[in-house]
Design a protein around this motif. Structure first.
Motif, mmCIF file in Angstrom:
data_model
loop_
_atom_site.group_PDB
_atom_site.id
_atom_site.type_symbol
_atom_site.label_atom_id
_atom_site.label_comp_id
_atom_site.label_asym_id
_atom_site.label_seq_id
_atom_site.Cartn_x
_atom_site.Cartn_y
_atom_site.Cartn_z
ATOM 1 N N ARG A 143 -35.917 4.713 36.508
ATOM 2 C CA ARG A 143 -35.622 4.531 37.928
ATOM 3 C C ARG A 143 -36.169 3.208 38.438
ATOM 4 N N ALA A 156 -39.190 9.633 34.841
ATOM 5 C CA ALA A 156 -38.695 8.699 35.846
ATOM 6 C C ALA A 156 -38.651 7.264 35.339
ATOM 7 N N GLU A 158 -38.986 3.165 41.097
ATOM 8 C CA GLU A 158 -40.327 3.650 40.772
ATOM 9 C C GLU A 158 -41.310 2.525 40.490
ATOM 10 N N ILE A 209 -45.929 6.103 36.728
ATOM 11 C CA ILE A 209 -44.610 6.671 36.505
ATOM 12 C C ILE A 209 -44.673 7.746 35.440
#
Length: 129
Positions: A112, A109, A115, A105
């Motif tokens: 999220r 991000a 992810e 990751i």
């Protein structure tokens, strides 16, 4: 394969503190991004805090606004464990807390849910007023 096991959840009064732990097995998490999410009844799972990996001594961390200055995420790579120190808890912090991990990751991000590949089973935190 990575297994994540959370612990430390409990019933606590408002204003109290808890420390959650997430112990990993199967692979070393030294180069993984780790995060804590939570899910309250009837609500979507939400990001709480994340910490990326670092080849040096500084890890980049991120927190959702509602927990900044109250929660602290940290990691002990030697123990393959991530922690979430939670202070000044309030009833709005009541939720099941999940640990998540992923090897790829980007910092942008980190919040999220989609992810993260690996998830623990969760630990219940209940804060009474």
């Amino acid at each position: 394969q990575v297994q994540l096991v959370e612990s430390g959840g409990a019933l606590v009064q408002a204003g109290g503190s808890l420390r959650l732990s997430c112990a990993a097995s199967g692979r070393t998490l030294r180069s993984f991004t780790m995060a804590w999410f939570r899910q309250a009844p009837g609500k979507e799972r939400e990001f709480v805090a994340g910490i990326n990996w670092s080849a040096g001594t500084t890890n980049y961390v991120d927190y959702t606004d509602s927990v900044k200055d109250r929660f602290t995420i940290s990691r002990d790579n030697a123990k393959n464990t991530v922690y979430l120190q939670m202070n000044f808890l309030n009833p709005e912090d009541t939720a099941v807390y999940y640990c998540a991990a992923d090897p790829a990751i980007l910092y942008a991000a980190i919040r999220r849910t989609s992810e993260y590949v690996y998830w623990g089973q969760g630990t219940q935190v209940t804060v009474s007023s």
